[in-house]
Design a protein around this motif. Structure first.
Motif, mmCIF file in Angstrom:
data_model
loop_
_atom_site.group_PDB
_atom_site.id
_atom_site.type_symbol
_atom_site.label_atom_id
_atom_site.label_comp_id
_atom_site.label_asym_id
_atom_site.label_seq_id
_atom_site.Cartn_x
_atom_site.Cartn_y
_atom_site.Cartn_z
ATOM 1 N N ASP A 24 40.245 3.385 -45.913
ATOM 2 C CA ASP A 24 40.035 4.701 -45.298
ATOM 3 C C ASP A 24 38.982 4.624 -44.194
ATOM 4 O OD1 ASP A 24 41.942 5.960 -46.771
ATOM 5 O OD2 ASP A 24 40.544 6.976 -48.140
ATOM 6 N N LEU A 25 37.924 3.868 -44.440
ATOM 7 C CA LEU A 25 36.880 3.715 -43.424
ATOM 8 C C LEU A 25 37.428 2.984 -42.201
ATOM 9 C CD1 LEU A 25 33.831 2.852 -45.695
ATOM 10 C CD2 LEU A 25 34.005 4.821 -44.176
ATOM 11 N N ARG B 49 40.508 3.052 -41.208
ATOM 12 C CA ARG B 49 41.451 3.953 -40.552
ATOM 13 C C ARG B 49 40.767 5.088 -39.796
ATOM 14 N NH1 ARG B 49 44.543 4.719 -45.711
ATOM 15 N NH2 ARG B 49 45.829 2.878 -45.799
ATOM 16 N N ALA B 50 39.545 5.427 -40.193
ATOM 17 C CA ALA B 50 38.861 6.579 -39.592
ATOM 18 C C ALA B 50 38.807 6.399 -38.086
ATOM 19 C CB ALA B 50 37.456 6.722 -40.167
ATOM 20 N N TYR C 32 34.175 10.314 -35.699
ATOM 21 C CA TYR C 32 33.199 11.035 -36.520
ATOM 22 C C TYR C 32 33.833 12.209 -37.273
ATOM 23 C CZ TYR C 32 29.569 8.478 -34.017
ATOM 24 O OH TYR C 32 28.785 7.495 -33.495
ATOM 25 N N ASP D 276 36.635 12.441 -38.740
ATOM 26 C CA ASP D 276 37.305 12.018 -39.965
ATOM 27 C C ASP D 276 36.321 11.725 -41.096
ATOM 28 O OD1 ASP D 276 39.613 12.124 -38.470
ATOM 29 O OD2 ASP D 276 39.704 9.950 -38.129
ATOM 30 N N LEU D 277 35.082 11.433 -40.761
ATOM 31 C CA LEU D 277 34.137 10.959 -41.771
ATOM 32 C C LEU D 277 33.727 12.035 -42.776
ATOM 33 C CD1 LEU D 277 31.871 8.564 -39.724
ATOM 34 C CD2 LEU D 277 33.614 7.991 -41.382
ATOM 35 N N LEU E 18 36.424 12.216 -45.331
ATOM 36 C CA LEU E 18 36.433 10.946 -46.040
ATOM 37 C C LEU E 18 35.274 10.892 -47.044
ATOM 38 C CD1 LEU E 18 37.207 7.561 -44.543
ATOM 39 C CD2 LEU E 18 35.144 7.778 -45.855
ATOM 40 N N GLU F 192 27.489 11.954 -46.300
ATOM 41 C CA GLU F 192 27.985 11.726 -44.940
ATOM 42 C C GLU F 192 27.209 10.600 -44.275
ATOM 43 O OE1 GLU F 192 27.964 15.469 -42.916
ATOM 44 O OE2 GLU F 192 29.260 16.374 -44.416
ATOM 45 N N ALA G 280 28.684 7.317 -45.539
ATOM 46 C CA ALA G 280 29.994 7.081 -44.930
ATOM 47 C C ALA G 280 29.833 6.610 -43.487
ATOM 48 C CB ALA G 280 30.842 8.341 -44.996
ATOM 49 N N TRP H 25 31.012 3.026 -42.061
ATOM 50 C CA TRP H 25 31.985 3.044 -40.970
ATOM 51 C C TRP H 25 31.506 2.191 -39.797
ATOM 52 C CZ3 TRP H 25 31.994 6.160 -36.219
ATOM 53 C CH2 TRP H 25 33.236 6.151 -35.566
#
Length: 182
Positions: A146-147, A149-150, A153, A155-156, A159, A167, A170, A174
């Motif tokens: 997922d990270l 694919r992000a 910012y 999307d985070l 996620l 946050e 994440a 990322w």
């Protein structure tokens, strides 16, 4: 060691009433500062305030500057005081604090990132050592993908909520993945 006792006198009371600094009184009598304070208590004289005089006495100007959002350092410079004095004055005047005492939170804003959109083939191309390092820290494969694919910012936040991360955490992970892939 001889002990000098200060006798109650009109001179001592006059010096105390004139707010002569305790250090000067101690020099005049040849004793310590504590001895002067003890004598004043013994003679029943009103005790002096324990701290220094407040440098920030113009409450109206202080309130205007505080509510205008001026930085604490700028207010301190204006009043020729320390930043600690400014925060204490704000507390004394009942003004709201500037930020919480808790850990700082990173606020993510919606900003489109210029990183290229990753496709399924590029997600599988994550370096093996990176995946191993992250799995060793207890991060699951789903989180790592997922990270990867992000896309930015924006999307985070989702996620982080989905994987129960802060946050800030994440964002840190990322960026670590982006550096390893780049």
């Amino acid at each position: 060691m001889s002990r000098r006792v200060i006798q109650d006198s009109a001179e001592f009371r006059r010096m105390w009433a004139d707010d002569m600094p305790i250090a000067e009184m101690a020099m005049a009598y040849g004793v310590s500062d504590a001895c002067i304070s003890q004598a004043a208590r013994r003679f029943g004289l009103a005790m002096r305030s324990g701290g220094r005089a407040w440098k920030i006495t113009d409450e109206a100007a202080f309130r205007r500057m505080w509510h205008a959002g001026l930085p604490v350092a700028a207010i301190a410079e204006h009043f020729d005081a320390s930043t600690k004095s400014v925060t204490q004055a704000a507390r004394r005047y009942g003004l709201p604090p500037r930020r919480s005492r808790g850990p700082r939170k990173v606020k993510l804003t919606v900003v489109e990132d210029e990183a290229p959109v990753k496709d399924e083939a590029s997600e599988q191309a994550l370096p093996a050592d990176l995946v191993a390092r992250m799995e060793a820290r207890g991060l699951g494969a789903a989180l790592i993908l997922d990270l990867a694919r992000a896309g930015g910012y924006a999307d985070l936040r989702a996620l982080a909520a989905r994987h129960r991360l802060t946050e800030r955490r994440a964002l840190s992970l990322w960026h670590e993945i982006r550096r390893a892939v780049a």
